[in-house]
Design a protein around this motif. Structure first.
Motif, PDB file in Angstrom:
ATOM      1  N   SER A  58    -103.495   3.147  94.878  1.00  0.00           N
ATOM      2  CA  SER A  58    -104.309   3.908  94.514  1.00  0.00           C
ATOM      3  C   SER A  58    -106.111   3.166  94.251  1.00  0.00           C
ATOM      4  CB  SER A  58    -103.362   5.301  93.490  1.00  0.00           C
ATOM      5  OG  SER A  58    -104.115   5.924  92.737  1.00  0.00           O
ATOM      6  N   MET A  59    -105.686   2.810  93.124  1.00  0.00           N
ATOM      7  CA  MET A  59    -107.377   2.256  92.760  1.00  0.00           C
ATOM      8  C   MET A  59    -108.172   1.857  93.549  1.00  0.00           C
ATOM      9  SD  MET A  59    -107.687  -0.487  90.091  1.00  0.00           S
ATOM     10  CE  MET A  59    -105.903  -0.312  89.107  1.00  0.00           C
ATOM     11  N   ALA A  60    -107.563   1.398  94.752  1.00  0.00           N
ATOM     12  CA  ALA A  60    -108.635   0.684  96.153  1.00  0.00           C
ATOM     13  C   ALA A  60    -108.752   1.392  96.674  1.00  0.00           C
ATOM     14  CB  ALA A  60    -107.493  -0.117  96.675  1.00  0.00           C
ATOM     15  N   ASN A  61    -107.957   2.737  96.558  1.00  0.00           N
ATOM     16  CA  ASN A  61    -107.753   4.275  97.733  1.00  0.00           C
ATOM     17  C   ASN A  61    -108.252   3.519  98.901  1.00  0.00           C
ATOM     18  OD1 ASN A  61    -108.082   6.513  98.018  1.00  0.00           O
ATOM     19  ND2 ASN A  61    -110.549   6.793  98.642  1.00  0.00           N
ATOM     20  N   ALA A  62    -107.319   2.996  99.361  1.00  0.00           N
ATOM     21  CA  ALA A  62    -107.533   2.124 100.850  1.00  0.00           C
ATOM     22  C   ALA A  62    -106.408   1.045 101.322  1.00  0.00           C
ATOM     23  CB  ALA A  62    -108.585   0.737 101.129  1.00  0.00           C
TER      24      ALA A  62
END
Length: 205
Positions: A75-79
């Motif tokens: 979720s933090m990376a959104n990737a």
């Protein structure tokens, strides 16, 4: 003496006009900002469903916690990318327990301060906890996904200053990376805004 002063003023005025008519030619001032070199096109949507692999039904508490931190890291990376997580194997679910767990996204490491709380009011099999990352992650695809999600049908492309595939970044503050959103039918202006890492994904302001 007054003649000399008037003559000096006339020379300055003549030099400024460069012998022209003095009329405004209508030219707009050009931006002195540099157009950023990295073009970000629209990325593929994030895959739906649970992050794989998931823990076995009889997995230890530390394995279940590590899985939750993998989800938070994505979720933090959104990737999408290679994500690992590790917590102390002897970590128990006793309230008040504190520990440090480590996750990686494409080899970028994040340490988490974990504090175990009490049993959930919904079920005795659920344990409350807090997990705070010590730093954030920015990803090229994650920033692109944010910008295209925010500007939807208006954006043509984005220009950034070479955001890596994944890089560590401080949380909640302006990073060294900047982007400009170029709208459809428009040219780049050279004016960009900073990108920030948060524990729930990148932000642009």
């Amino acid at each position: 003496m007054s003649v000399v002063v008037v003559s000096a003023v006339c020379l300055v005025a003549t030099g400024c006009s460069d012998g022209g008519s003095g009329k405004d030619d209508g030219a707009k001032p050009k931006s002195t900002h540099t157009v950023l070199p990295q073009r970000l096109d629209k990325p593929a949507p994030m895959p739906e469903g649970e992050l794989k692999p998931s823990p076995a039904a009889d997995a230890a508490f530390s394995e279940n916690l590590a899985y939750e931190l993998r989800r938070k890291t994505q979720s933090m990376a959104n990737a999408t990318g290679k994500i690992t997580a590790e917590c102390p194997k002897d970590l128990g679910s006793k309230s008040g327990t504190q520990a440090t767990c480590t996750t990686t996204f494409e080899d970028v490491k994040v340490e988490w301060n974990v504090s175990i709380g009490g049993k959930s009011s919904f079920s005795n099999n659920l344990v409350e906890y807090t997990a705070t990352p010590r730093q954030g992650i920015l990803t090229r695809d994650g920033v692109a996904r944010l910008l295209y999600g925010n500007y939807r049908d208006s954006i043509d492309h984005a220009l950034c200053n070479d955001i890596p595939k994944a890089v560590a970044a401080p949380l909640g503050v302006q990073s060294k990376y900047r982007c400009e959103v170029v709208m459809k039918g428009k040219e780049p202006s050279g004016y960009a805004q900073p990108v920030r890492a948060t524990d729930s994904g990148p932000r642009y302001y």
